[in-house]
Design a protein around this motif. Sequence first.
Motif, PDB file in Angstrom:
ATOM      1  N   ARG A 181      10.529 -48.306   6.888  1.00  0.00           N
ATOM      2  CA  ARG A 181      10.425 -47.863   5.485  1.00  0.00           C
ATOM      3  C   ARG A 181       9.552 -46.620   5.390  1.00  0.00           C
ATOM      4  NH1 ARG A 181       8.170 -53.303   2.927  1.00  0.00           N
ATOM      5  NH2 ARG A 181       6.964 -53.156   4.852  1.00  0.00           N
ATOM      6  N   PRO A 182       9.977 -45.620   4.622  1.00  0.00           N
ATOM      7  CA  PRO A 182       9.188 -44.388   4.462  1.00  0.00           C
ATOM      8  C   PRO A 182       7.774 -44.640   3.956  1.00  0.00           C
ATOM      9  CG  PRO A 182      11.403 -44.047   3.632  1.00  0.00           C
ATOM     10  CD  PRO A 182      11.283 -45.524   3.934  1.00  0.00           C
ATOM     11  N   ARG A 183       7.599 -45.661   3.108  1.00  0.00           N
ATOM     12  CA  ARG A 183       6.264 -45.932   2.552  1.00  0.00           C
ATOM     13  C   ARG A 183       5.261 -46.246   3.654  1.00  0.00           C
ATOM     14  NH1 ARG A 183       5.650 -50.234  -2.237  1.00  0.00           N
ATOM     15  NH2 ARG A 183       6.844 -48.565  -3.252  1.00  0.00           N
ATOM     16  N   ALA A 184       5.689 -46.958   4.688  1.00  0.00           N
ATOM     17  CA  ALA A 184       4.784 -47.298   5.781  1.00  0.00           C
ATOM     18  C   ALA A 184       4.321 -46.032   6.504  1.00  0.00           C
ATOM     19  CB  ALA A 184       5.465 -48.257   6.748  1.00  0.00           C
ATOM     20  N   TRP A 185       5.245 -45.095   6.716  1.00  0.00           N
ATOM     21  CA  TRP A 185       4.870 -43.830   7.347  1.00  0.00           C
ATOM     22  C   TRP A 185       3.919 -43.042   6.454  1.00  0.00           C
ATOM     23  CZ3 TRP A 185       5.253 -42.732  12.210  1.00  0.00           C
ATOM     24  CH2 TRP A 185       6.259 -43.343  12.991  1.00  0.00           C
ATOM     25  N   ARG A 186       4.152 -43.131   5.133  1.00  0.00           N
ATOM     26  CA  ARG A 186       3.275 -42.426   4.195  1.00  0.00           C
ATOM     27  C   ARG A 186       1.845 -42.955   4.303  1.00  0.00           C
ATOM     28  NH1 ARG A 186       5.137 -39.508  -0.116  1.00  0.00           N
ATOM     29  NH2 ARG A 186       7.133 -40.612  -0.138  1.00  0.00           N
ATOM     30  N   VAL A 187       1.723 -44.274   4.394  1.00  0.00           N
ATOM     31  CA  VAL A 187       0.394 -44.894   4.514  1.00  0.00           C
ATOM     32  C   VAL A 187      -0.254 -44.513   5.839  1.00  0.00           C
ATOM     33  CG1 VAL A 187      -0.837 -47.089   4.735  1.00  0.00           C
ATOM     34  CG2 VAL A 187       0.921 -46.818   2.980  1.00  0.00           C
ATOM     35  N   LEU A 188       0.507 -44.595   6.940  1.00  0.00           N
ATOM     36  CA  LEU A 188      -0.044 -44.271   8.257  1.00  0.00           C
ATOM     37  C   LEU A 188      -0.503 -42.819   8.317  1.00  0.00           C
ATOM     38  CD1 LEU A 188      -0.641 -44.986  11.214  1.00  0.00           C
ATOM     39  CD2 LEU A 188       1.713 -44.344  11.762  1.00  0.00           C
ATOM     40  N   ASP A 189       0.331 -41.896   7.854  1.00  0.00           N
ATOM     41  CA  ASP A 189      -0.051 -40.486   7.905  1.00  0.00           C
ATOM     42  C   ASP A 189      -1.209 -40.175   6.965  1.00  0.00           C
ATOM     43  OD1 ASP A 189       1.585 -39.346   9.907  1.00  0.00           O
ATOM     44  OD2 ASP A 189       3.320 -39.430   8.592  1.00  0.00           O
ATOM     45  N   SER A 190      -1.295 -40.895   5.858  1.00  0.00           N
ATOM     46  CA  SER A 190      -2.446 -40.725   4.957  1.00  0.00           C
ATOM     47  C   SER A 190      -3.732 -41.148   5.655  1.00  0.00           C
ATOM     48  CB  SER A 190      -2.250 -41.550   3.677  1.00  0.00           C
ATOM     49  OG  SER A 190      -1.152 -41.083   2.933  1.00  0.00           O
ATOM     50  N   LEU A 191      -3.674 -42.284   6.354  1.00  0.00           N
ATOM     51  CA  LEU A 191      -4.846 -42.762   7.088  1.00  0.00           C
ATOM     52  C   LEU A 191      -5.220 -41.790   8.204  1.00  0.00           C
ATOM     53  CD1 LEU A 191      -4.058 -46.594   7.361  1.00  0.00           C
ATOM     54  CD2 LEU A 191      -5.829 -45.510   5.969  1.00  0.00           C
ATOM     55  N   ILE A 192      -4.204 -41.284   8.905  1.00  0.00           N
ATOM     56  CA  ILE A 192      -4.469 -40.320   9.974  1.00  0.00           C
ATOM     57  C   ILE A 192      -5.118 -39.067   9.413  1.00  0.00           C
ATOM     58  CG2 ILE A 192      -3.364 -38.755  11.627  1.00  0.00           C
ATOM     59  CD1 ILE A 192      -1.354 -40.981  12.227  1.00  0.00           C
ATOM     60  N   ALA A 193      -4.622 -38.572   8.269  1.00  0.00           N
ATOM     61  CA  ALA A 193      -5.201 -37.375   7.652  1.00  0.00           C
ATOM     62  C   ALA A 193      -6.653 -37.606   7.273  1.00  0.00           C
ATOM     63  CB  ALA A 193      -4.379 -36.980   6.420  1.00  0.00           C
ATOM     64  N   VAL A 194      -6.938 -38.770   6.679  1.00  0.00           N
ATOM     65  CA  VAL A 194      -8.320 -39.082   6.275  1.00  0.00           C
ATOM     66  C   VAL A 194      -9.233 -39.163   7.489  1.00  0.00           C
ATOM     67  CG1 VAL A 194      -9.794 -40.877   5.281  1.00  0.00           C
ATOM     68  CG2 VAL A 194      -7.675 -40.245   4.132  1.00  0.00           C
ATOM     69  N   VAL A 195      -8.764 -39.843   8.540  1.00  0.00           N
ATOM     70  CA  VAL A 195      -9.567 -39.977   9.760  1.00  0.00           C
ATOM     71  C   VAL A 195      -9.837 -38.610  10.385  1.00  0.00           C
ATOM     72  CG1 VAL A 195      -9.546 -40.821  12.140  1.00  0.00           C
ATOM     73  CG2 VAL A 195      -8.868 -42.341  10.283  1.00  0.00           C
ATOM     74  N   MET A 196      -8.801 -37.774  10.455  1.00  0.00           N
ATOM     75  CA  MET A 196      -8.963 -36.450  11.061  1.00  0.00           C
ATOM     76  C   MET A 196      -9.934 -35.581  10.261  1.00  0.00           C
ATOM     77  SD  MET A 196      -7.102 -36.562  13.774  1.00  0.00           S
ATOM     78  CE  MET A 196      -5.683 -37.388  14.484  1.00  0.00           C
ATOM     79  N   PHE A 197      -9.796 -35.589   8.931  1.00  0.00           N
ATOM     80  CA  PHE A 197     -10.706 -34.816   8.088  1.00  0.00           C
ATOM     81  C   PHE A 197     -12.148 -35.328   8.245  1.00  0.00           C
ATOM     82  CE2 PHE A 197      -7.152 -33.236   5.268  1.00  0.00           C
ATOM     83  CZ  PHE A 197      -7.459 -31.893   5.428  1.00  0.00           C
ATOM     84  N   ALA A 198     -12.306 -36.645   8.248  1.00  0.00           N
ATOM     85  CA  ALA A 198     -13.638 -37.225   8.386  1.00  0.00           C
ATOM     86  C   ALA A 198     -14.284 -36.851   9.728  1.00  0.00           C
ATOM     87  CB  ALA A 198     -13.575 -38.748   8.248  1.00  0.00           C
ATOM     88  N   LEU A 199     -13.484 -36.913  10.785  1.00  0.00           N
ATOM     89  CA  LEU A 199     -13.998 -36.537  12.106  1.00  0.00           C
ATOM     90  C   LEU A 199     -14.359 -35.050  12.150  1.00  0.00           C
ATOM     91  CD1 LEU A 199     -11.529 -38.514  14.393  1.00  0.00           C
ATOM     92  CD2 LEU A 199     -13.958 -38.991  14.062  1.00  0.00           C
ATOM     93  N   ALA A 200     -13.520 -34.206  11.521  1.00  0.00           N
ATOM     94  CA  ALA A 200     -13.802 -32.761  11.497  1.00  0.00           C
ATOM     95  C   ALA A 200     -15.090 -32.467  10.742  1.00  0.00           C
ATOM     96  CB  ALA A 200     -12.634 -32.017  10.862  1.00  0.00           C
ATOM     97  N   LEU A 201     -15.284 -33.120   9.591  1.00  0.00           N
ATOM     98  CA  LEU A 201     -16.497 -32.921   8.820  1.00  0.00           C
ATOM     99  C   LEU A 201     -17.724 -33.416   9.596  1.00  0.00           C
ATOM    100  CD1 LEU A 201     -15.296 -33.957   5.247  1.00  0.00           C
ATOM    101  CD2 LEU A 201     -15.806 -31.653   6.073  1.00  0.00           C
ATOM    102  N   GLY A 202     -17.521 -34.537  10.305  1.00  0.00           N
ATOM    103  CA  GLY A 202     -18.605 -35.056  11.122  1.00  0.00           C
ATOM    104  C   GLY A 202     -19.017 -34.087  12.211  1.00  0.00           C
ATOM    105  N   LEU A 203     -18.044 -33.395  12.781  1.00  0.00           N
ATOM    106  CA  LEU A 203     -18.346 -32.411  13.812  1.00  0.00           C
ATOM    107  C   LEU A 203     -19.038 -31.185  13.225  1.00  0.00           C
ATOM    108  CD1 LEU A 203     -15.080 -32.431  15.978  1.00  0.00           C
ATOM    109  CD2 LEU A 203     -17.252 -33.544  16.477  1.00  0.00           C
ATOM    110  N   LEU A 204     -18.574 -30.731  12.062  1.00  0.00           N
ATOM    111  CA  LEU A 204     -19.123 -29.516  11.463  1.00  0.00           C
ATOM    112  C   LEU A 204     -20.542 -29.699  10.946  1.00  0.00           C
ATOM    113  CD1 LEU A 204     -16.016 -28.207   9.480  1.00  0.00           C
ATOM    114  CD2 LEU A 204     -17.050 -27.187  11.534  1.00  0.00           C
ATOM    115  N   PHE A 205     -20.834 -30.903  10.441  1.00  0.00           N
ATOM    116  CA  PHE A 205     -22.138 -31.136   9.821  1.00  0.00           C
ATOM    117  C   PHE A 205     -23.005 -32.099  10.605  1.00  0.00           C
ATOM    118  CE2 PHE A 205     -19.166 -30.014   6.408  1.00  0.00           C
ATOM    119  CZ  PHE A 205     -19.809 -28.877   5.921  1.00  0.00           C
ATOM    120  N   ALA A 206     -22.681 -32.291  11.877  1.00  0.00           N
ATOM    121  CA  ALA A 206     -23.493 -33.191  12.727  1.00  0.00           C
ATOM    122  C   ALA A 206     -24.864 -32.570  12.981  1.00  0.00           C
ATOM    123  CB  ALA A 206     -22.772 -33.435  14.031  1.00  0.00           C
TER     124      ALA A 206
END
Length: 206
Positions: A181-206
């Motif tokens: 189902r497309p909705r499942a991919w939407r949720v997974l990619d949303s989680l991946i985007a959040v995780v990636m952004f959070a990790l990037a911010l963690g690296l920039l402001f560590a």
Amino acid sequence: MTASSAALAALSGLGFGLSLIVAIGAQNAFVLRHGVRGQHVLPVVAVCAVSDIVLIAAGVAGFGAVVESFPAIVTVARYAGAVFLIGYALLAARRAFGSAAMIADAAGTSVAVGASVLTCLALTWLNPHVYLDTVVLLGSFATTYASGERWFLAGGAMVASVVWFLALGYGARRLSPLFARPRAWRVLDSLIAVVMFALALGLLFA
């Protein structure tokens, strides 16, 4: 060195390795997505496992002291990794908020194995936490063991990495019916985007 002390060191390495690797991160999210799609799982798993083996060996061999002596290595990796993670997060967000047809197309589109391998290498080697955890932290932990036991510790950590990535990559395939189902991919990619952004911010402001 006795057989029991070697076995204890190997088990300690196994547990220590799992404690470092079993977490939501860029590398694991990438392996999970490829596992769900059933695409290039073996090459991706191999890149992750072999990279960890090399880094673990470097840490136990004493490369952690080199990293501590030249912190610029970690600084360069930190900023380069942040830029790469932001780019990957934007791609994941684009997939997540696209139309249902676009999501279905992205889920089914075949990606060249070379592109997958290069992306996996970047997610692994541009992540400074890899050096801090695997090289410095594990390397420091290894110094608490006798010289003959350290490589048993390293072996246990290497086994942990191989087992984890194989389980994640091939185990994720069991989730494929859910991702019909497309909705499942939407949720997974949303989680991946959040995780990636959070990790990037963690690296920039560590």
